[in-house]
Design a protein around this motif. Sequence first.
Motif, PDB file in Angstrom:
ATOM      1  N   SER A   1       8.878 -40.172  -6.625  1.00  0.00           N
ATOM      2  CA  SER A   1       7.557 -40.453  -7.194  1.00  0.00           C
ATOM      3  C   SER A   1       7.059 -39.281  -8.042  1.00  0.00           C
ATOM      4  O   SER A   1       7.669 -38.224  -8.084  1.00  0.00           O
ATOM      5  N   HIS A   2       5.909 -39.487  -8.678  1.00  0.00           N
ATOM      6  CA  HIS A   2       5.318 -38.432  -9.503  1.00  0.00           C
ATOM      7  C   HIS A   2       4.545 -37.416  -8.662  1.00  0.00           C
ATOM      8  O   HIS A   2       4.039 -36.428  -9.201  1.00  0.00           O
TER       9      HIS A   2
ATOM     10  N   PHE B   1       4.352 -34.141 -14.427  1.00  0.00           N
ATOM     11  CA  PHE B   1       3.681 -35.426 -14.662  1.00  0.00           C
ATOM     12  C   PHE B   1       2.288 -35.213 -15.239  1.00  0.00           C
ATOM     13  O   PHE B   1       1.845 -35.955 -16.125  1.00  0.00           O
TER      14      PHE B   1
ATOM     15  N   LYS C   1       4.524 -41.406 -18.869  1.00  0.00           N
ATOM     16  CA  LYS C   1       3.628 -42.344 -18.190  1.00  0.00           C
ATOM     17  C   LYS C   1       4.153 -42.672 -16.799  1.00  0.00           C
ATOM     18  O   LYS C   1       5.362 -42.657 -16.550  1.00  0.00           O
ATOM     19  N   GLN C   2       3.237 -43.000 -15.881  1.00  0.00           N
ATOM     20  CA  GLN C   2       3.622 -43.247 -14.492  1.00  0.00           C
ATOM     21  C   GLN C   2       4.630 -44.388 -14.373  1.00  0.00           C
ATOM     22  O   GLN C   2       5.591 -44.298 -13.600  1.00  0.00           O
TER      23      GLN C   2
ATOM     24  N   TRP D   1       7.959 -43.112 -15.317  1.00  0.00           N
ATOM     25  CA  TRP D   1       8.414 -42.164 -14.294  1.00  0.00           C
ATOM     26  C   TRP D   1       9.059 -42.905 -13.124  1.00  0.00           C
ATOM     27  O   TRP D   1      10.168 -42.581 -12.697  1.00  0.00           O
ATOM     28  N   TRP D   2       8.358 -43.906 -12.598  1.00  0.00           N
ATOM     29  CA  TRP D   2       8.858 -44.645 -11.441  1.00  0.00           C
ATOM     30  C   TRP D   2      10.075 -45.497 -11.811  1.00  0.00           C
ATOM     31  O   TRP D   2      11.017 -45.613 -11.032  1.00  0.00           O
TER      32      TRP D   2
END
Length: 472
Positions: A422-423, A433, A439-440, A443-444
């Motif tokens: 995760s971030h 991050f 962007k989240q 990232w995921w």
Amino acid sequence: MTLEKVKYKKFILPLLVGLIIWFASPVKPDSVSMAAWHMFAIFVATIIGCITQPLPIAGVALVGFVLTVLLNIVPMDTAVTGFGNKTVWLIVMAYCLSRGFVKTGLGRRIALLFVRLFGKRTLGLAYSLVGVDLILSPATPSNTARAGGIVYPILESLAKTFGSDPKDGTERKMGSFLTFVEFHGNIITSGMFMTAMAPNLLAVSLAKAAHVNITWMSWFLAGLVPGIISLLVVPFLIYKMYPPEIKDSPNAKSWAEGELSDMGPMSIAEKIMTGVFVGALLLWILSSFIGIDAATVAFLAVAVLVVCGVLSVSDILHETGAWSTLIWFSILIFMANELTELGFIPWLSKALGGSLNGMNWGIVLAILLVFYFYSHYLFASGTAHVSAMYAALLGVAIAAGVPPMLAATLLAMCGALYSSTSHYASGPATLLFETGYVKQADWWRMNAILGVFYIVVWFGIGALWTKVLGFW
């Protein structure tokens, strides 16, 4: 003077869980002593406190330490022995050693040299940043400091030189790609070296309590093949999944040359720092053969830097990360060791191991590693996760017949790899991050793919490689 900020509401959950466990002692197994049960209650409350963080982690650990002594679970003479743990002092000295890279400017010079050599294309820039992390990681136990204090400033300067800035919506030109590659480069190098991040050394200490001795060299050899595969493949995978808009970077070389010109020739301090770093690295590699302890090497390196005037005593005293680590690391090791000494971890390992009775040990190890890896979604700290689960999972693995050295090493390396979840998974994750370059959702999404890659390479190919090394 104003009072320091304390997030008192975040004490509620750890206190509540700790009290529930404490007063649930009537349902505890007969084979677990009352002292072991109460130690477990305080330990769990402390770990949850490390996650909720009403105070910095050192403050939370200190509260847990005081309660353990005040409630007569462990006498003070026993409790303070954790502060004499040589693994703790190895981390403290390595923090001070890493300060020399920043103070002398050697870390920045190394980064610029890599950019000058490999910076003609954006993919080459990415590999150069990972190369810097690889060079520095053996002597930088704070992977957050490595990513944020040395590599990211170079990365950010490069990105903005090519007009890539999240503030104006141009992050995908170059900065997003470089940021995500650096994050994963940091993960890989953290897994390759025992001294590349603090949770690694915590795992080593917990393994030793289970009578499994992981040396600096044995860790390095175990991580060598999966590490090299990851360093070569992961940046290219990210390049395909998350390509930068700017593929060529012909100006990067001239930019690096300009920055190096401004720095001038290597100073005497940089040369001494280089010599001490190379010497420390060689001694760590040869420590098993020449009979010198890894902590002794770290003390020796820092002493030479002080005698030569590269570091001052003031530099060491102001290395707050080192002294904060001394507090929380010592306390967590003390608590984890007491859970073993008082019989709680042996009981838990035997109980869980019994439920896996009859299963092939290879399947047991695979289940434990995958569980350990993906359970990190519940944690925002690698240290808290290692403290909470490593000793118990290692005990279960050994009880199920997994070769001790294999189980201890792979579980220890998982402490770096599960940062790819995760971030908020680790210090570097949060730091990179928050820059806004990735962007989240991206990232995921990419971490979900790369997490599977790490499991296959490190726990599949890596396990086969340890067979060659004679770990099992």
